[in-house]
Design a protein around this motif. Structure first.
Motif, PDB file in Angstrom:
ATOM      1  N   GLU A 159      59.099  24.802  48.527  1.00 61.61           N
ATOM      2  CA  GLU A 159      59.746  23.793  47.700  1.00 61.61           C
ATOM      3  C   GLU A 159      61.029  24.290  47.030  1.00 61.61           C
ATOM      4  O   GLU A 159      61.211  24.129  45.819  1.00 61.61           O
ATOM      5  N   GLY A 160      61.863  24.924  47.817  1.00 63.33           N
ATOM      6  CA  GLY A 160      63.155  25.339  47.292  1.00 63.33           C
ATOM      7  C   GLY A 160      63.141  26.585  46.439  1.00 63.33           C
ATOM      8  O   GLY A 160      64.155  26.976  45.855  1.00 63.33           O
ATOM      9  N   ARG A 161      61.986  27.219  46.360  1.00 64.70           N
ATOM     10  CA  ARG A 161      61.891  28.447  45.580  1.00 64.70           C
ATOM     11  C   ARG A 161      61.396  29.586  46.467  1.00 64.70           C
ATOM     12  O   ARG A 161      60.713  29.350  47.467  1.00 64.70           O
ATOM     13  N   ALA A 162      61.740  30.807  46.072  1.00 66.39           N
ATOM     14  CA  ALA A 162      61.255  31.979  46.803  1.00 66.39           C
ATOM     15  C   ALA A 162      60.458  32.862  45.844  1.00 66.39           C
ATOM     16  O   ALA A 162      60.841  33.020  44.682  1.00 66.39           O
ATOM     17  N   TYR A 163      59.359  33.391  46.349  1.00 68.63           N
ATOM     18  CA  TYR A 163      58.489  34.256  45.549  1.00 68.63           C
ATOM     19  C   TYR A 163      58.449  35.615  46.241  1.00 68.63           C
ATOM     20  O   TYR A 163      58.019  35.722  47.389  1.00 68.63           O
ATOM     21  N   ILE A 164      58.917  36.630  45.536  1.00 67.25           N
ATOM     22  CA  ILE A 164      59.063  37.935  46.171  1.00 67.25           C
ATOM     23  C   ILE A 164      58.191  38.957  45.445  1.00 67.25           C
ATOM     24  O   ILE A 164      58.156  38.993  44.214  1.00 67.25           O
ATOM     25  N   TYR A 165      57.478  39.758  46.229  1.00 71.36           N
ATOM     26  CA  TYR A 165      56.535  40.712  45.627  1.00 71.36           C
ATOM     27  C   TYR A 165      56.421  41.954  46.498  1.00 71.36           C
ATOM     28  O   TYR A 165      56.750  41.933  47.690  1.00 71.36           O
ATOM     29  N   VAL A 166      55.963  43.031  45.887  1.00 72.32           N
ATOM     30  CA  VAL A 166      55.762  44.273  46.634  1.00 72.32           C
ATOM     31  C   VAL A 166      54.357  44.847  46.428  1.00 72.32           C
ATOM     32  O   VAL A 166      54.054  45.922  46.930  1.00 72.32           O
ATOM     33  N   GLU A 167      53.541  44.144  45.697  1.00 71.19           N
ATOM     34  CA  GLU A 167      52.180  44.618  45.447  1.00 71.19           C
ATOM     35  C   GLU A 167      51.193  43.512  45.714  1.00 71.19           C
ATOM     36  O   GLU A 167      51.454  42.350  45.404  1.00 71.19           O
ATOM     37  N   LYS A 168      50.034  43.902  46.246  1.00 73.79           N
ATOM     38  CA  LYS A 168      48.937  42.959  46.447  1.00 73.79           C
ATOM     39  C   LYS A 168      47.691  43.623  45.893  1.00 73.79           C
ATOM     40  O   LYS A 168      47.242  44.639  46.415  1.00 73.79           O
ATOM     41  N   VAL A 169      47.157  43.074  44.821  1.00 74.37           N
ATOM     42  CA  VAL A 169      45.967  43.654  44.199  1.00 74.37           C
ATOM     43  C   VAL A 169      44.749  42.852  44.644  1.00 74.37           C
ATOM     44  O   VAL A 169      44.774  41.622  44.619  1.00 74.37           O
ATOM     45  N   ARG A 170      43.705  43.532  45.071  1.00 69.19           N
ATOM     46  CA  ARG A 170      42.504  42.834  45.533  1.00 69.19           C
ATOM     47  C   ARG A 170      41.700  42.264  44.384  1.00 69.19           C
ATOM     48  O   ARG A 170      41.487  42.911  43.361  1.00 69.19           O
ATOM     49  N   GLY A 171      41.223  41.035  44.552  1.00 71.53           N
ATOM     50  CA  GLY A 171      40.243  40.475  43.617  1.00 71.53           C
ATOM     51  C   GLY A 171      38.851  40.685  44.171  1.00 71.53           C
ATOM     52  O   GLY A 171      38.686  41.288  45.232  1.00 71.53           O
ATOM     53  N   TRP A 172      37.841  40.155  43.489  1.00 71.96           N
ATOM     54  CA  TRP A 172      36.460  40.343  43.915  1.00 71.96           C
ATOM     55  C   TRP A 172      36.027  39.318  44.956  1.00 71.96           C
ATOM     56  O   TRP A 172      34.946  39.417  45.510  1.00 71.96           O
ATOM     57  N   GLY A 173      36.842  38.296  45.187  1.00 76.89           N
ATOM     58  CA  GLY A 173      36.372  37.226  46.067  1.00 76.89           C
ATOM     59  C   GLY A 173      35.339  36.380  45.352  1.00 76.89           C
ATOM     60  O   GLY A 173      35.386  36.215  44.127  1.00 76.89           O
ATOM     61  N   GLY A 174      34.381  35.857  46.093  1.00 69.84           N
ATOM     62  CA  GLY A 174      33.343  35.028  45.483  1.00 69.84           C
ATOM     63  C   GLY A 174      33.840  33.624  45.187  1.00 69.84           C
ATOM     64  O   GLY A 174      34.799  33.142  45.799  1.00 69.84           O
ATOM     65  N   LEU A 175      33.201  32.973  44.218  1.00 72.34           N
ATOM     66  CA  LEU A 175      33.532  31.597  43.850  1.00 72.34           C
ATOM     67  C   LEU A 175      33.743  31.526  42.341  1.00 72.34           C
ATOM     68  O   LEU A 175      33.147  32.300  41.604  1.00 72.34           O
ATOM     69  N   PRO A 176      34.592  30.591  41.872  1.00 67.20           N
ATOM     70  CA  PRO A 176      34.842  30.512  40.425  1.00 67.20           C
ATOM     71  C   PRO A 176      33.568  30.180  39.637  1.00 67.20           C
ATOM     72  O   PRO A 176      32.810  29.300  40.042  1.00 67.20           O
ATOM     73  N   ILE A 177      33.362  30.902  38.560  1.00 71.43           N
ATOM     74  CA  ILE A 177      32.191  30.627  37.723  1.00 71.43           C
ATOM     75  C   ILE A 177      32.266  29.203  37.195  1.00 71.43           C
ATOM     76  O   ILE A 177      33.315  28.758  36.723  1.00 71.43           O
ATOM     77  N   GLY A 178      31.146  28.514  37.304  1.00 68.05           N
ATOM     78  CA  GLY A 178      31.114  27.137  36.864  1.00 68.05           C
ATOM     79  C   GLY A 178      31.013  26.172  38.034  1.00 68.05           C
ATOM     80  O   GLY A 178      30.748  24.987  37.862  1.00 68.05           O
ATOM     81  N   THR A 179      31.220  26.675  39.242  1.00 70.84           N
ATOM     82  CA  THR A 179      31.110  25.781  40.400  1.00 70.84           C
ATOM     83  C   THR A 179      29.669  25.671  40.885  1.00 70.84           C
ATOM     84  O   THR A 179      29.365  24.810  41.697  1.00 70.84           O
ATOM     85  N   GLN A 180      28.786  26.538  40.413  1.00 66.83           N
ATOM     86  CA  GLN A 180      27.443  26.586  41.006  1.00 66.83           C
ATOM     87  C   GLN A 180      26.311  26.451  40.001  1.00 66.83           C
ATOM     88  O   GLN A 180      25.194  26.867  40.294  1.00 66.83           O
ATOM     89  N   GLY A 181      26.573  25.913  38.845  1.00 66.34           N
ATOM     90  CA  GLY A 181      25.474  25.743  37.901  1.00 66.34           C
ATOM     91  C   GLY A 181      25.086  27.029  37.200  1.00 66.34           C
ATOM     92  O   GLY A 181      25.827  28.018  37.229  1.00 66.34           O
ATOM     93  N   LYS A 182      23.899  26.983  36.586  1.00 68.22           N
ATOM     94  CA  LYS A 182      23.475  28.088  35.719  1.00 68.22           C
ATOM     95  C   LYS A 182      22.170  28.720  36.171  1.00 68.22           C
ATOM     96  O   LYS A 182      21.306  28.041  36.717  1.00 68.22           O
ATOM     97  N   VAL A 183      22.031  30.010  35.927  1.00 63.48           N
ATOM     98  CA  VAL A 183      20.742  30.676  36.091  1.00 63.48           C
ATOM     99  C   VAL A 183      20.514  31.605  34.899  1.00 63.48           C
ATOM    100  O   VAL A 183      21.462  32.004  34.223  1.00 63.48           O
ATOM    101  N   VAL A 184      19.253  31.923  34.662  1.00 65.84           N
ATOM    102  CA  VAL A 184      18.907  32.899  33.631  1.00 65.84           C
ATOM    103  C   VAL A 184      18.823  34.270  34.285  1.00 65.84           C
ATOM    104  O   VAL A 184      18.221  34.411  35.343  1.00 65.84           O
ATOM    105  N   ALA A 185      19.465  35.263  33.667  1.00 69.32           N
ATOM    106  CA  ALA A 185      19.366  36.631  34.191  1.00 69.32           C
ATOM    107  C   ALA A 185      18.578  37.483  33.214  1.00 69.32           C
ATOM    108  O   ALA A 185      18.898  37.523  32.026  1.00 69.32           O
ATOM    109  N   LEU A 186      17.555  38.147  33.695  1.00 72.78           N
ATOM    110  CA  LEU A 186      16.790  39.068  32.857  1.00 72.78           C
ATOM    111  C   LEU A 186      17.482  40.420  32.847  1.00 72.78           C
ATOM    112  O   LEU A 186      17.682  41.033  33.902  1.00 72.78           O
ATOM    113  N   LEU A 187      17.897  40.869  31.673  1.00 72.85           N
ATOM    114  CA  LEU A 187      18.574  42.164  31.552  1.00 72.85           C
ATOM    115  C   LEU A 187      17.659  43.150  30.848  1.00 72.85           C
ATOM    116  O   LEU A 187      17.252  42.922  29.712  1.00 72.85           O
ATOM    117  N   SER A 188      17.362  44.259  31.518  1.00 73.07           N
ATOM    118  CA  SER A 188      16.381  45.203  30.973  1.00 73.07           C
ATOM    119  C   SER A 188      17.019  46.418  30.320  1.00 73.07           C
ATOM    120  O   SER A 188      16.376  47.114  29.548  1.00 73.07           O
TER     121      SER A 188
END
Lengths: 381, 381
Positions: A159-188
């Protein structure tokens, strides 16, 4: 220098148009929450042709924070300029020089990767790559190498703009929190349960952390672990729920009378799940997460997990079930909970010397009746 | 050249003495079964001081086969000789030369790592290392480098014998199959379910593979997948069980009448688990394995998994629940099922266009009653 972060996401892209819009919105909300809660200013967050752009002058800090937002595959701090060849050239050179300085290389090998996301720019991608490459070669000691390179200069045109970069940092992947409901996690407080919770969060689940009280030292530790996990929890707001089980004394007493101390651990886990089940109902959570890994310790046999699973009709999710201890430890280190999990904790005086390895449901039922004078719940009907 | 394989195992070593003996025996049985079924002759298999020794002149072939036996961390084809310094030197040199040739290096960097497993050998480990190192340096163009080396010469000394090796092949780790009881694995023909079954096998479980019939093409494919998985299944003997569900037509018909086609997938999975549950009871299996990964497709939401989980009171194990598709695909490639999973399969004519995403248990119950004129089982009491 940088004025924008390019955020790339993976799986969301493969969903239907409608689902994608919904996912993008949740992702953008989580990005916003992450930046706001870390006090990083930004001008705008927008979804554009399969990526999210975060307009900010604090791009590098943003990348550090956003690398912990699930659903993101990779991030680049970038410079946004008008899509004019001269500006693209000059910006590319500037970023190339910066990278060269940071890497401390005399004659870096580099390549240019250009992409036209929208097609209005008059030159095609290979032509852009050639032009930028030439410009860098003319102005800086360097050489082009498409396969083994020290620096990759990326140019995205839209769209008429250029985005220039020299670094690519990896994320964790997965899915955004909140897209899949809730669960209880037992933490010991151990190594495993935080990793299990993490993996569910990574798949887009909001986790409600529940700890069954053992003592102050362990509680302190679990609080630290949850603080660490919350760094990945933008989009979910769970505060640690601590339950002091009133029935514990009675159970331990009765098991002693019956000489069934070996059932202590199974009983204890059954009760934990029962508490988790109650909390899940209160919060509308749709499952319970546990850190079980098959065969790791005596309580983690198929027989004992059968008994424990009867305490709820919710599915129990065990993301570590197929992993070796070594793999779990490695993950715990990567997510920053390992050190915390090895902090001292309260000694548990009532752990039996020889816990039951293949517990029997029939026997468990008898003991339960003796303790509570009622049938144990078995996945209620 | 080689006359023995050194088999090293990990987690078993950490168990109590009694448990360890039991684990070792199962591991040795599985090793025996693997070699016999691949037609590899051997003289003896014995447990010795925390490792298993397989005496065979076909050591390299054995290593290839045994690398697929779970519970094994690493393997080395080795030469067993009397523990005399001269013999150790000459054997080490011989193996070093062999490795040098295979690597095609002029002047390999190497190091020697010696360990006295039992202590009767007069020299200490560092002295053995020094002697062997000198001997190699005297006789071959080479150099010692403790940190960056092309060749590692290993010497293990026990009970008057020396075991010398230059290769260490990684095993999968995990636990020997047969140490953890049985579970039923639902195999669909897709990419995920074989990986899920694999991970449970890796944790020592004997898997009973069940396929719900969809058509001949898919069945053919699932047979190939199971043949591949069986290569890791020494110690378990499961043959593929194929179920042709009689009720399918009725369900599809009724869902059409009720205009509830969107529940087809959830219904289908519920019935699969019901069948798996029956088989599990017949075989004394203690759980059901499924390839669900949260949010991957419409049927894999917390809501739908809740409904599906009601079809059994056995725990459902979902080892992939926290993984991204990319991670699952990578694993499928490593274990050799990916290619098979992408073979053509029967088209399923009754897949709805818009499957339900957040199925409701109440609505499911109503439909179930309409189809079967009875209440759906909900984790039977």
């Amino acid at each position: 220098m940088f004025n924008v972060v390019i955020v790339r996401y993976g799986e969301i892209g493969t969903k239907s148009r409608q689902t994608r819009r919904w996912f993008e919105n949740i992702l953008m909300n989580n990005i916003r929450e992450a930046l706001v809660s870390e006090g990083i200013e930004f001008k705008k967050i927008e979804a554009r042709h399969g990526r999210v752009l975060v307009k900010t002058n604090r791009a590098r800090e943003s990348v550090e924070v956003l690398s912990r937002v699930f659903g993101i595959v990779s991030l680049s701090p970038a410079m946004e300029v008008d899509a004019e060849m001269e500006k693209i050239n000059r910006t590319s050179l500037k970023l190339f020089r910066k990278m060269k300085r940071e890497l401390g290389l005399e004659r870096p090998r580099f390549r240019v990767t250009a992409r036209r996301i929208t097609k209005e720019f008059p030159l095609k991608s290979p032509e852009v790559q050639a032009k930028v490459g030439e410009y860098i070669l003319e102005n800086e000691e360097s050489e082009v190498n498409l396969h083994e390179y020290d620096v990759e200069v990326g140019v995205e045109l839209m769209e008429g703009r250029a985005y220039i970069y020299v670094e690519k940092v990896r994320g964790w992947g997965g899915l955004p929190i909140g897209t899949q409901g809730k669960v209880v996690a037992l933490l010991s407080g151990g190594i495993d349960s935080p990793v299990a919770a993490f993996l569910m969060m990574k798949r887009g689940v909001e986790v409600i952390p529940v700890h069954i009280y053992m003592g102050e030292k362990t509680l302190e530790k679990v609080r630290k672990i949850w603080s660490q996990l919350k760094k990945y929890g933008y989009g979910g707001k769970g505060e640690l729920i601590v339950i002091k089980p009133k029935e514990r004394e009675k159970i331990i007493q009765k098991l002693k009378e019956l000489k069934k101390e070996k059932y202590t651990c199974v009983f204890c886990k059954y009760m934990m799940v029962k508490h988790a089940d109650r909390i899940a109902r209160e919060f509308g959570a749709k499952g319970i997460v546990m850190g079980d890994s098959l065969g790791q310790v005596a309580s983690q046999t198929l027989e004992n997990m059968y008994i424990v699973s009867q305490a709820t009709d919710l599915p129990i999710y065990r993301p570590l079930i197929g992993l070796d201890k070594e793999e779990i430890v490695e993950m715990a280190k990567r997510i920053g909970t390992f050190e915390l999990s090895t902090l001292p904790e309260d000694e548990i005086p009532f752990i039996p010397k020889h816990p039951v390895i293949r517990g029997s449901w029939e026997e468990f039922k008898k003991i339960y009746r003796a303790v509570f004078e009622e049938e144990p719940r078995k996945r209620e009907c």
